[in-house]
Design an enzyme around this catalytic site. Structure first.
Site, PDB file in Angstrom:
ATOM      1  N   GLU A  63       5.761  -2.780  -1.973  1.00 43.31           N
ATOM      2  CA  GLU A  63       6.280  -1.504  -2.534  1.00 43.31           C
ATOM      3  C   GLU A  63       6.210  -0.379  -1.434  1.00 43.31           C
ATOM      4  OE1 GLU A  63       3.757  -3.624  -3.486  1.00 43.31           O
ATOM      5  OE2 GLU A  63       4.198  -4.282  -5.396  1.00 43.31           O
ATOM      6  N   CYS A  84       6.075   2.936  -3.793  1.00 45.06           N
ATOM      7  CA  CYS A  84       7.088   3.218  -4.814  1.00 45.06           C
ATOM      8  C   CYS A  84       6.692   2.380  -6.195  1.00 45.06           C
ATOM      9  CB  CYS A  84       8.381   2.882  -4.408  1.00 45.06           C
ATOM     10  SG  CYS A  84       8.752   1.276  -3.655  1.00 45.06           S
TER      11      CYS A  84
END
Ligand code: SPD
Length: 426
Positions: A63, A84
């Site tokens: 992420e 994210c």
């Protein structure tokens, strides 16, 4: 629908515990846990410890990433939590705040990749999705954590697994057993490598056998330090030895090695060994004169509890405690790493034992900074170790005991002195 691709939290952790800020293993563990607690998939961690202090590192997650730079001298960590997707980076924030014992902090949250400002490309992402699924396999996660033994200008770094088997702050030093990829488990005292499973034999064979073969009939041997047990293990291979007294100041070193380095700590149960957990400097002050055939000082570097093992008073007491014809061997530091300690020790030994009675044996330890290390001798009337004539009995012993570093050629060769070393001890 999210209006940004990522979320970036820039964190200032202040008033942190300075010891944690300088502990590469703890910081790597805490950063990885911070990512995992928030639900991230960890791909890789790379952490380095810098000279003289400070840690930098990155945890790459599927992420995005978590990054850190620390300044232990200010109790400060600059941390980036870049995520994210659904991941909540504030969970990572809370975890790190606790781990670092930060009592004052601030954070700035920014949206990254505002979708309204971007133009989306039209390309096939199916293979990348497949790759992303492979990353979810925990075996895919790789760690890159480095232990560094250093002074201000030079260092030796070993990549280690990040696992810490033993970590105790004794009254004298921090005692740790870590695992390096190349050299197996290792004993570290404070931030210095003491010994590792894979190269310990260089040191322990060379601290013991040259003196025992030079003496020829040592019965009573004293070891100061040597808490990992490797030195007494080698001495006790000699049948002539009737008694070994070992005085180690730090019982935690013995405990750690018995549990995690059993092949090194292999002779602690030998009935010829008397093991004393006490101050070796005080022990020698009170030792009866002319008691020992050989004294071996297997101490650590001249900082912390081992500082007194480099003093004139200590070696004068060693001289008195040796029998006539006795031999002293001391961990002599490196002529390339600790020139000052190396040459001062030799001057001390020359002063006490006589100018020609302080030979130096050089050998190699891959896990010590510069690799070139020494044992320094004090001869109380003994023959010079370079002149051993019992080569065939040395080599028969070497073969019978399966030694891996020492042999009769190494014995003689290790006492050859390079010119720059002669200069250092003139
Ligand atoms: N810098 C390392 C100095 C060596 C200290 N002694 C190691 C103990 C091995 N028995």
């Amino acid at each position: 629908m999210s209006t940004a691709l990522g979320n970036h939290i820039l964190v200032e952790f202040m008033n942190c515990d300075p010891n944690i800020m300088n502990d590469v293993a703890a910081i790597e563990r805490d950063m990885v846990a911070a990512a995992q607690k928030a639900g991230a998939t960890v791909i890789n961690s790379t952490f380095h410890h810098f000279s003289p202090w400070g840690v930098s590192g990155v945890v790459v997650i599927q992420e995005s990433h978590l990054a850190i730079h620390t300044w232990p001298e200010y109790g400060y960590a600059a941390v980036d939590l870049f995520t994210c997707g659904e991941m909540d980076a504030w969970i990572s924030f809370d975890h790190l705040k606790e781990c670092f014992r930060s009592t004052s902090y601030s954070a700035l949250e920014m949206k990254r990749g505002t979708v309204n400002l971007l133009t989306r490309n039209d390309f096939d992402m199916s293979t990348m999705r497949q790759k992303a699924n492979e990353w979810k396999n925990p075996d895919f996660y790789t760690r890159n954590v480095w232990f560094t033994d250093k002074d201000e200008d030079q260092a030796l770094s070993l990549r280690f697994t990040g696992d810490v088997f033993y970590d105790v702050q004794s009254p004298f030093q921090r005692v740790r057993i870590l695992e390096s990829y190349k050299y197996g488990k290792m004993l570290a005292l404070d931030d210095m490598v003491m010994t590792t499973e894979k190269d310990e034999f260089h040191y322990h064979e060379m601290i013991s056998h040259p003196a025992l073969f030079t003496h020829g009939n040592a019965k009573n041997v004293l070891v100061i330090g040597g808490g990992d047990g490797g030195t007494v293990r080698e001495i006790l291979r000699h049948d002539s030895v009737e008694k070994v007294t070992m005085v180690e100041i730090d019982g935690e070193v013995i405990n750690a090695c018995k549990e995690f380095l059993p092949a090194i700590a292999a002779a602690f149960d030998n009935p010829k060994l008397e093991l004393i957990v006490d101050d070796g400097i005080a022990f020698l002050k009170n030792a009866a004169p002319e008691s020992y055939d050989i004294i071996i000082v297997d101490g650590s570097d001249p900082v912390g509890p081992a500082e007194g093992l480099f003093s004139v008073e200590f070696y004068t007491n060693c001289y008195k405690a040796l029998k006539s014809g006795g031999i002293l061997v001391a961990q002599g530091e490196s002529p390339k790493f600790n020139e000052k300690a190396f040459s001062e020790l030799n001057r001390t030994l020359q002063q006490i034992f006589g100018k020609d009675n302080a030979p130096i044996s050089l050998f190699f330890v891959p896990t010590y900074p510069t690799g070139m290390w020494s044992f320094q001798y004090g001869l109380k009337g003994a023959q010079h170790p370079k002149n051993v004539s019992n080569e065939s009995s040395i080599d028969a012993f070497v073969a019978a005991k399966g030694l891996r570093y020492y042999n009769s050629d190494i014995h003689k060769g290790s006492f050859a002195t390079p010119n720059f070393v002669k200069e250092l001890v003139k």
